[in-house]
Enzyme design. Structure first.
Site, PDB file in Angstrom:
ATOM      1  N   ARG A 164       0.799  -1.228   0.000  1.00 51.77           N
ATOM      2  CA  ARG A 164       0.000   0.000   0.000  1.00 51.77           C
ATOM      3  C   ARG A 164       0.829   1.275   0.000  1.00 51.77           C
ATOM      4  O   ARG A 164       0.294   2.371  -0.114  1.00 51.77           O
ATOM      5  CB  ARG A 164      -0.905   0.012   1.224  1.00 51.77           C
ATOM      6  N   ARG A 197      -1.149  -4.717   2.782  1.00 52.81           N
ATOM      7  CA  ARG A 197       0.265  -4.494   3.139  1.00 52.81           C
ATOM      8  C   ARG A 197       1.162  -5.673   2.749  1.00 52.81           C
ATOM      9  O   ARG A 197       2.299  -5.495   2.308  1.00 52.81           O
ATOM     10  CB  ARG A 197       0.327  -4.279   4.649  1.00 52.81           C
ATOM     11  N   ASN A 225       8.311  -7.683   5.437  1.00 56.71           N
ATOM     12  CA  ASN A 225       9.297  -6.991   6.281  1.00 56.71           C
ATOM     13  C   ASN A 225       9.328  -7.565   7.705  1.00 56.71           C
ATOM     14  O   ASN A 225       9.792  -6.909   8.638  1.00 56.71           O
ATOM     15  CB  ASN A 225       9.035  -5.485   6.319  1.00 56.71           C
ATOM     16  N   TYR A 275       8.823   1.136  16.769  1.00 57.58           N
ATOM     17  CA  TYR A 275       8.434   0.024  17.635  1.00 57.58           C
ATOM     18  C   TYR A 275       9.438  -1.088  17.387  1.00 57.58           C
ATOM     19  O   TYR A 275      10.161  -1.078  16.384  1.00 57.58           O
ATOM     20  CB  TYR A 275       7.011  -0.466  17.291  1.00 57.58           C
ATOM     21  N   GLU A 296      11.250   6.117   5.588  1.00 57.66           N
ATOM     22  CA  GLU A 296       9.795   6.324   5.537  1.00 57.66           C
ATOM     23  C   GLU A 296       9.558   7.642   4.812  1.00 57.66           C
ATOM     24  O   GLU A 296       9.854   8.715   5.329  1.00 57.66           O
ATOM     25  CB  GLU A 296       9.199   6.355   6.947  1.00 57.66           C
TER      26      GLU A 296
HETATM   27  O1  0X9 Z   1       7.145  -1.773  10.260  1.00 58.72           O
HETATM   28  C1  0X9 Z   1       7.860  -1.723   9.250  1.00 58.72           C
HETATM   29  O2  0X9 Z   1       8.119  -2.707   8.564  1.00 58.72           O
HETATM   30  C2  0X9 Z   1       8.415  -0.373   8.810  1.00 58.72           C
HETATM   31  N1  0X9 Z   1       7.407   0.644   8.873  1.00 58.72           N
HETATM   32  S1  0X9 Z   1       6.119   0.575   7.846  1.00 58.72           S
HETATM   33  O3  0X9 Z   1       5.149   1.547   8.276  1.00 58.72           O
HETATM   34  N2  0X9 Z   1       6.593   1.021   6.390  1.00 58.72           N
HETATM   35  O4  0X9 Z   1       5.602  -0.753   7.805  1.00 58.72           O
HETATM   36  C3  0X9 Z   1       9.565   0.010   9.726  1.00 58.72           C
HETATM   37  C4  0X9 Z   1      10.693  -0.977   9.756  1.00 58.72           C
HETATM   38  C5  0X9 Z   1      11.856  -0.486  10.575  1.00 58.72           C
HETATM   39  N3  0X9 Z   1      12.867  -1.480  10.751  1.00 58.72           N
HETATM   40  C6  0X9 Z   1      12.821  -2.466  11.700  1.00 58.72           C
HETATM   41  N4  0X9 Z   1      11.897  -2.475  12.612  1.00 58.72           N
HETATM   42  N5  0X9 Z   1      13.730  -3.375  11.646  1.00 58.72           N
HETATM   43 ZN    ZN Z   2       6.482  -0.314   4.917  1.00 55.33          ZN
END
Ligand code: 0X9
Ligand code: ZN
Length: 399
Positions: free
Chosen positions: A169, A218, A235, A340, A363
């Site tokens: 998204r 997502r 991710n 987080y 971001e």
């Molecule tokens: O949550 C995520 O995967 C990322 N933010 S998002 O809003 N695009 O989904 C941040 C990832 C940051 N990196 C780690 N937490 N390793």
């Molecule tokens: Zn993301």
């Protein structure tokens, strides 16, 4: 109409703002697959609640004494209205990228996956001395994951890796990646001393799904055997502290998958990155939104990333260049502290397994006004600021 049927899917889905003391409860509900979190910075949380978990979410918030406020009663109607506003503008520019010719990425319009492929095909043919486009593997549904290699003017032993579109998204991410490719092949000097590798669309199935069925999807499009929900959060699927701050529930937006690298998309990225291991000096994963440049670790707040000082210093070179370009403010933050704790992401894996010195998750725009539904009017300016940021960083780390 873009994503018209997508709106049907949202009938009676609600969007709520949950008070600031609620972030722990929200995180638990996210992991449990009860809701989707639409923002991460700031004190309150904006969440999307599907009809089937409305009562449970309400009860959980009430039990914890956390107030919430209804922002959108009917997400379907809301998305429909936003879509109608943008429709005219979108159709205006579409004709410059068709199956028979697509010489440049679109500026005023997000591109379909097919249009992205037409563009990559055309530049590969028209600029063979500047770029080589190849497939590094296929998605769950069999779409190609394309890698653009922008060639340096002289042989080089330094490489930069950019990943985009891992989250379906976050449409601004692939849009910016395609514009960066275009900048690099038309402006030969800025990146002439390094090999640049760009994956503009790492999750093609998810992206196609956001165009036709669910604009706010997502994950990838894995059918999770035996489960009622589809998709793995790519991710959360990398082999770096797999499972920490992620979910083993297939209905969760942050579902990590059955095992690390269970997904063909992450495997393809991993294998291509491993081939460049010794040369990689910068890995940048483009996401949205927040206007933050995040550095590792993301899996823990207790440990410091190697070279943290340099990560911050180079991060500031980036944000300063961005600010000089368009005035847009980005902030440098640690991923786990600033957002987080979440493991299994590209960034932590690149730092841990490849020992790449400069690793970030970027971001992109905005800070939440439009969020994932960022107006395409931002494509050009956002690409321009990121181009300036990246070229200044490359210059600095090779100085
Ligand atoms: O949550 C995520 O995967 C990322 N933010 S998002 O809003 N695009 O989904 C941040 C990832 C940051 N990196 C780690 N937490 N390793
Ligand atoms: Zn993301």
């Amino acid at each position: 109409c873009v994503g018209c049927s997508a709106h049907l899917n949202y009938t009676v889905r609600k969007v709520w703002r949950v008070g600031s003391r609620g972030s722990n409860v929200v995180q638990q509900l996210l992991v449990a697959g009860m809701l989707d979190v639409l923002n991460h910075s700031g004190s309150s949380r904006t969440v999307r609640v599907p009809p089937e978990s409305l009562t449970e979410v309400k009860d959980a918030l009430q039990d914890a004494g956390i107030p919430y406020q209804v922002l959108i009663h009917d997400l379907a109607a809301h998305l429909q209205a936003a879509d109608e506003e943008g429709r005219e503008r979108r159709s205006a520019d579409n004709s410059s990228c068709t199956v028979s010719s697509c010489p440049a990425p679109l500026n005023t319009h997000y591109m379909t996956f097919s249009q992205m492929e037409w563009y990559l095909r055309d530049v590969n043919t028209s600029s063979p001395t500047r770029i080589t486009v190849s497939s590094i593997g296929k998605s769950v549904e069999g779409r190609n994951i394309w890698l653009a290699h922008i060639l340096p003017s002289q042989p080089s032993d330094k490489a930069v890796w950019l990943e985009a579109g891992l989250h379906a998204r976050e449409w601004i991410s692939p849009a910016v990646a395609l514009h960066l490719i275009h900048h690099m092949i038309t402006n030969t000097s800025a990146t002439s001393s390094v090999d640049v590798f760009i994956v503009p669309m790492a999750n093609p199935d998810g992206y196609v799904y956001t165009w036709i069925t669910d604009r706010l999807w997502r994950k990838n499009r894995r059918v999770n055997g035996g489960a009622r929900c589809d998709g793995v959060d790519l991710n959360r699927n990398w082999d770096s502290h797999f499972g920490v701050g992620a979910s083993n529930n297939p209905c969760s937006e942050v579902y990590q998958g059955p095992s690390a690298f269970s997904e063909p998309e992450t495997k393809a990225l991993r294998d291509a990155m491993l081939k460049l291991k010794d040369n990689l000096e910068l890995v940048l994963a483009l996401h949205s939104y927040g206007q933050d440049l995040l550095y590792p670790w993301g899996w823990s707040t207790g440990e410091e990333a190697p070279g943290k000082h340099d990560l911050i210093a180079i991060g500031q070179v980036f944000t300063q260049a961005v600010k000089n370009a368009t005035g847009t403010e980005y902030a440098v933050k640690n991923a786990a502290e600033g957002y987080y704790v979440a493991s299994g992401a590209t960034d932590d894996w690149a730092m841990e397994a490849l020992h790449t010195k400069y690793v970030y998750t970027l971001e992109l725009r905005d800070q939440g006004r439009q969020g994932f539904l960022l107006e395409p009017a931002n494509i050009l300016a956002c690409s321009e600021e990121i181009w300036q940021g990246i070229t200044q960083v490359i210059k600095k780390i090779n100085a």
